[in-house]
Motif scaffolding. Structure first.
Motif, PDB file in Angstrom:
ATOM      1  N   VAL A  54       0.853  -1.183   0.000  1.00  0.00           N
ATOM      2  CA  VAL A  54       0.000   0.000   0.000  1.00  0.00           C
ATOM      3  C   VAL A  54       0.892   1.237   0.000  1.00  0.00           C
ATOM      4  CG1 VAL A  54      -2.002  -1.042   1.106  1.00  0.00           C
ATOM      5  CG2 VAL A  54      -0.195  -0.099   2.547  1.00  0.00           C
ATOM      6  N   GLN A  67       2.803   2.972  -6.114  1.00  0.00           N
ATOM      7  CA  GLN A  67       4.017   3.714  -5.766  1.00  0.00           C
ATOM      8  C   GLN A  67       3.681   5.173  -5.420  1.00  0.00           C
ATOM      9  OE1 GLN A  67       7.122   2.751  -5.125  1.00  0.00           O
ATOM     10  NE2 GLN A  67       6.742   0.614  -5.587  1.00  0.00           N
ATOM     11  N   SER A  68       3.773   5.497  -4.143  1.00  0.00           N
ATOM     12  CA  SER A  68       3.336   6.822  -3.681  1.00  0.00           C
ATOM     13  C   SER A  68       4.046   7.988  -4.390  1.00  0.00           C
ATOM     14  CB  SER A  68       3.450   6.948  -2.165  1.00  0.00           C
ATOM     15  OG  SER A  68       4.783   6.865  -1.739  1.00  0.00           O
ATOM     16  N   ASN A 111      10.863  -1.019   5.855  1.00  0.00           N
ATOM     17  CA  ASN A 111       9.554  -1.516   5.471  1.00  0.00           C
ATOM     18  C   ASN A 111       9.207  -2.821   6.207  1.00  0.00           C
ATOM     19  OD1 ASN A 111       7.203  -1.588   4.088  1.00  0.00           O
ATOM     20  ND2 ASN A 111       8.083  -2.448   2.232  1.00  0.00           N
TER      21      ASN A 111
HETATM   22  N1  LIG Z   1       7.810   2.649  -2.569  1.00  0.00           N
HETATM   23  C1  LIG Z   1       6.479   2.292  -2.180  1.00  0.00           C
HETATM   24  C2  LIG Z   1       6.528   1.632  -0.839  1.00  0.00           C
HETATM   25  C3  LIG Z   1       5.207   1.029  -0.478  1.00  0.00           C
HETATM   26  C4  LIG Z   1       5.365   0.192   0.761  1.00  0.00           C
HETATM   27  O1  LIG Z   1       6.368  -0.495   0.938  1.00  0.00           O
HETATM   28  N2  LIG Z   1       4.369   0.277   1.632  1.00  0.00           N
HETATM   29  C5  LIG Z   1       4.436  -0.476   2.843  1.00  0.00           C
HETATM   30  C6  LIG Z   1       3.687   0.222   3.949  1.00  0.00           C
HETATM   31  S1  LIG Z   1       4.351   1.815   4.321  1.00  0.00           S
HETATM   32  C7  LIG Z   1       3.814  -1.852   2.614  1.00  0.00           C
HETATM   33  O2  LIG Z   1       2.834  -1.975   1.932  1.00  0.00           O
HETATM   34  N3  LIG Z   1       4.417  -2.884   3.196  1.00  0.00           N
HETATM   35  C8  LIG Z   1       3.874  -4.188   3.095  1.00  0.00           C
HETATM   36  C9  LIG Z   1       4.939  -5.230   3.085  1.00  0.00           C
HETATM   37  O3  LIG Z   1       6.105  -4.857   3.117  1.00  0.00           O
HETATM   38  O4  LIG Z   1       4.570  -6.397   3.049  1.00  0.00           O
HETATM   39  C10 LIG Z   1       5.596   3.537  -2.139  1.00  0.00           C
HETATM   40  O5  LIG Z   1       6.112   4.606  -1.827  1.00  0.00           O
HETATM   41  O6  LIG Z   1       4.385   3.429  -2.414  1.00  0.00           O
END
Ligand SMILES: N[C@@H](CCC(=O)N[C@@H](CS)C(=O)NCC(=O)O)C(=O)O
Length: 210
Positions: A54, A67-68, A111
């Motif tokens: 997410v 990707q934010s 993460n």
């Molecule tokens: N580069 C991605 C990173 C997205 C990301 O890693 N989100 C985390 C939460 S902040 C996530 O979904 N983690 C789930 C996991 O690692 O399984 C963005 O900026 O959207």
């Protein structure tokens, strides 16, 4: 539009801030990253975002954005008011430098899946995982501290740098990282949180937190 997010996810927090600043309303769907082994891994969610992370924004025509940083840039181009990038190529590059330092060099190392790999696959004890987390935040913040201006990260206007900074500081606070060496970062964070768009986007202000 539908935003798939998790209230405690800092990448989701970035989007909530930008959407609030630009007064764009979306429907939100919580993907709980810890419950049931992580709802991000379910087949149903992977059908929406094959990366299983997410945030993810699904537009009204069904187009899916992930990707934010990419979603923030899309928002900026689609809803230009208020601008979150300054005029001028150099000023924009500075904002994007801060944003990238956080989104590319700090956040990915802290993460959920990275921490789980350290703990489970590499059998690292919790204190070692916590130390890893704090290490990468401290290292990034040492550089950031020299880059931020006042009152916001890049001076008088809120930019994408602030949108990235505030959630990263929230993560640091949640993990009890000592911020006393970073007074400029903390001042910029506090200036942002005094704005309703930032305050309403805080994890603890989300209905899912209660
Ligand atoms: N580069 C991605 C990173 C997205 C990301 O890693 N989100 C985390 C939460 S902040 C996530 O979904 N983690 C789930 C996991 O690692 O399984 C963005 O900026 O959207």
């Amino acid at each position: 539009m539908k935003l798939y997010e998790y209230y405690r996810s800092s990448a989701s927090y970035r989007l909530r801030i930008a959407l609030n600043l630009k007064q764009v309303t979306v429907e939100t769907v919580q993907i709980h990253l810890l419950r049931n082994g992580g709802e991000q891994h379910t087949q149903a969610y992977r059908a929406i975002n094959p990366q299983g992370r997410v945030p993810c924004l699904v537009l009204d025509d069904g187009t899916t954005l992930i990707q934010s940083p990419a979603i923030l840039e899309w928002l900026e181009e689609t809803y230009p008011q208020p601008p979150l990038l300054p005029a001028g190529a150099l000023a924009r590059a500075h904002v994007r430098s801060i944003a990238a330092l956080i989104a590319c060099d700090i956040h990915p190392l802290n993460n959920t899946s990275v921490l789980a790999y350290l703990k489970t696959d590499l059998a690292q004890p919790q204190p070692a995982v916590d130390s890893w987390y704090a290490h990468w935040i401290r290292l990034g913040f040492e550089t950031l501290e020299q880059m931020v201006a006042a009152p916001y990260c890049c001076g008088d206007a809120v930019t994408l740098a602030d949108v990235m900074l505030v959630p990263q500081v929230a993560n640091a606070r949640r993990m009890n990282v000592d911020l006393s060496a970073f007074p400029r970062i903390v001042a910029a964070e506090q200036a942002c949180l005094a704005l309703p768009a930032f305050a309403a986007a805080r994890p603890e202000a989300q209905p899912a937190a209660h």
